[in-house]
Design a protein around this motif. Structure first.
Motif, short mmCIF file in Angstrom:
data_model
loop_
_atom_site.label_atom_id
_atom_site.label_comp_id
_atom_site.label_asym_id
_atom_site.label_seq_id
_atom_site.Cartn_x
_atom_site.Cartn_y
_atom_site.Cartn_z
N GLY A 126 62.40 90.31 121.76
CA GLY A 126 61.92 91.07 120.60
C GLY A 126 60.72 91.91 120.98
N ALA A 127 59.79 91.30 121.80
CA ALA A 127 58.58 92.03 122.21
C ALA A 127 58.96 93.25 123.06
CB ALA A 127 57.66 91.10 122.99
N LEU A 173 60.45 95.98 120.90
CA LEU A 173 59.40 96.64 120.11
C LEU A 173 58.59 97.60 120.98
CD1 LEU A 173 58.09 93.83 117.72
CD2 LEU A 173 59.12 96.01 117.10
N THR A 174 58.26 97.13 122.24
CA THR A 174 57.48 97.99 123.14
C THR A 174 58.23 99.28 123.45
OG1 THR A 174 56.74 95.94 124.17
CG2 THR A 174 56.18 97.98 125.32
N ARG A 222 58.23 101.55 120.55
CA ARG A 222 56.90 102.10 120.26
C ARG A 222 56.52 103.19 121.27
NH1 ARG A 222 53.10 104.39 119.67
NH2 ARG A 222 50.99 103.88 119.04
#
Ligand SMILES: Nc1ncnc2c1ncn2[C@@H]1O[C@H](COP(=O)(O)OP(=O)(O)OP(=O)(O)O)[C@@H](O)[C@H]1O
Ligand SMILES: [Mg+2]
Length: 514
Positions: free
Chosen positions: A10-11, A14-15, A18
């Motif tokens: 998930g991280a 998201l990165t 972004r």
């Protein structure tokens, strides 16, 4: 553990979401900068360093790449190749072991199983040729490639060319200085004298043949009357320079009687529609490019559009011949011609040589001898030119396998059912078996110890030079010589005697005084 993996993935997602677009933009900007930098740096370096240019030697012909044939077919043009080989070395190499006198290439098409080169011969095959096509259809380019090949393969004592252009001669730059060029009529004012000169040459040849008891040129074996190939670039210009009736009469007479005299015409024009075409009965090969109107098909091929369509279908149903009015329009269809001989109809694309290639080939052809100063190019010189052209050393090979680097050429096969009877003869291995370089032995013409010609052939024809040199041995002065040959002792005939004797060092006036 499972929840940790989930958290990590998930991280990462998201990165990427972004920062991804920004990073991508930066990467593209970097690439653009790098490209610009790389292309600019050498240019700047060149501008500042500016080393003295080193003259590069003219690349030998052998440095040309000879990739395999491209068999792609041009849409709408039967089986004509889209990209025929654009280097004359292909043809020279392919015909090297099977030389045939006065053979010339017509164009490339796809045969039954392979790429095919269609061809014709000016002796024992076709007589006069008609070459037509809309503006920019490639007529002059066709003639240039055919004449370049003929000149490469036949020494000036075997082949002479007459080019009647009348449009400034821009397609024939450099030809005027060549030993093969007997006549080059560039301007409209040159046309009428050229027509007259051709008539006189035909008459002169007939007289020589008669004296030698020959019924036709092919029987004449003294070796001093080259085949004369005449290219008329735009027939309408001949009509403008004369008149409709005068041109028709001239063409009728010349085409009818020239054949026996060893003269072949290639008569070209955009179309023969609305012209007096009685002379067409003397044409044995039609090479017809694109025509905008269907009713132009018949005058330029002798067959109507419907007949051509029927004759252009091969037994297996393939369309191999397309009526000129249905060919691709130039420039896409430039160089595409439908050839008609008898009832054979085949569409093909002529090879196209760019300017640099044309000029390079031309530069290898022998120049005209300077007036009465030195001898003309002989067969040995011509052979070395051919060797150079195909990348051979001075020793001629005895088999083709040592000539043809394996794999650089696909075999050219006869276009069996579609060839005009003379597609490239079978595959190369058949001619390899023959192996001999027949026709390439040096055989300069020598008369009484003098190697002919001694002066340019357009100044004094070769057979005339021979007669003068022969007769010089039987008389003691040039006046006597002139009298013996021409029954006169002055005028133009005496000048000819003088030119030849001076060049050959015969009956020199000071020798007589001494
Ligand atoms: N075999 C060919 N393959 C591809 N393009 C060709 C070929 N022959 C000619 N061309 C192209 O067509 C152009 C015109 O050729 P060319 O001058 O020979 O035509 P032309 O029929 O003599 O024209 P015109 O009727 O105006 O005298 C050339 O400059 C070249 O670009
Ligand atoms: Mg032209």
């Amino acid at each position: 553990m499972g929840w940790m993996y989930g958290f990590l993935c998930g991280a990462i997602v998201l990165t990427i979401l972004r920062y991804g677009p920004g990073l991508w933009r930066d990467w593209r900007a970097f690439q653009a900068w790098r490209l610009q930098h790389e292309t600019l740096v050498p240019a700047v370096a060149l501008a500042t360093a500016a080393p003295a240019p080193v003259p590069t030697p003219e690349p030998p012909l052998t440095s040309y790449e000879l990739p395999a044939y491209d068999p792609t077919i041009l849409a709408g043009a039967g089986l004509a190749l889209k990209n025929p080989p654009s280097n004359i070395a292909y043809i020279v190499k392919a015909k090297l072991h099977d030389p045939e006198p006065y053979w010339f290439p017509l164009g490339w098409s796809y045969g039954v199983t392979d790429v095919a080169l269609n061809s014709a011969k000016f002796v024992g095959d076709v007589n006069h040729v008609a070459l037509t096509g809309f503006t920019d259809s490639g007529k002059d380019s066709w003639a240039v490639q055919a004449l370049l090949y003929l000149a490469l393969m036949n020494t000036p004592d075997k082949l002479q060319l007459a080019i009647v252009d009348g449009k400034g001669g821009l397609s024939w730059l450099g030809w005027g200085d060549k030993a093969h060029t007997w006549l080059l009529a560039k301007r409209i004012d040159d046309i009428r004298p050229a027509m007259e000169k051709l008539k006189q040459e035909r008459e002169r040849r007939i007289e020589v043949l008669e004296a030698a008891n020959c019924e036709k040129w092919e029987e004449y074996d003294k070796g001093d009357m080259p085949l004369l190939v005449v290219f008329v670039s735009e027939l309408m210009l001949l009509q403008d320079a004369t008149s409709k009736t005068e041109l028709a009469d001239w063409l009728n007479t010349e085409l009818t009687s020239s054949r026996a005299a060893g003269i072949r015409y290639i008569v070209s024009g955009q179309t023969f529609t609305r012209m007096d075409t009685r002379w067409r009965s003397q044409i044995s090969l039609y090479i017809a490019g694109y025509q905008p109107r269907g009713d132009a098909d018949e005058p330029n091929t002798t067959f109507t559009t419907a007949e051509l369509k029927k004759l252009g279908i091969r037994r297996d149903g393939a369309v191999i011949g397309v009526p000129p009015s249905e060919l691709p329009v130039p420039p896409d269809g430039a160089g595409v011609f439908t050839c008609v001989q008898g009832r054979m109809v085949v569409t093909m694309r002529a090879p196209y040589y760019d300017k640099a290639h044309r000029q390079m080939i031309l530069s290898k052809l022998p120049d005209k001898p300077k007036k009465a100063l030195h001898r003309n190019a002989d067969q040995a010189l011509h052979d070395s030119l051919l060797r150079n052209l195909i990348g051979l050393d001075t020793t001629l090979p005895s088999t083709a396998s040592s000539v043809l680097p394996s794999g650089d050429l696909l075999p050219v096969r006869e276009a069996a059912a579609l060839s005009l009877g003379k597609g490239m003869e079978a595959d190369l291995s058949a001619s390899e078996k023959r192996g001999k370089m027949a026709g390439f032995e040096p055989h300069p013409l020598t008369v009484n110890g003098v190697a002919l010609p001694v002066v340019a052939l357009d100044e004094v024809p070769l057979d005339e030079q021979r007669r003068i040199v022969e007769t010089a041995a039987t008389v003691s002065s040039r006046g006597q010589l002139c009298q013996a040959l021409y029954e006169t002792r002055g005028g133009r005939k005496y000048t000819i005697v003088q030119i030849v004797c001076d060049a050959a060092g015969l009956l020199m006036p000071q020798a007589k005084a001494a």
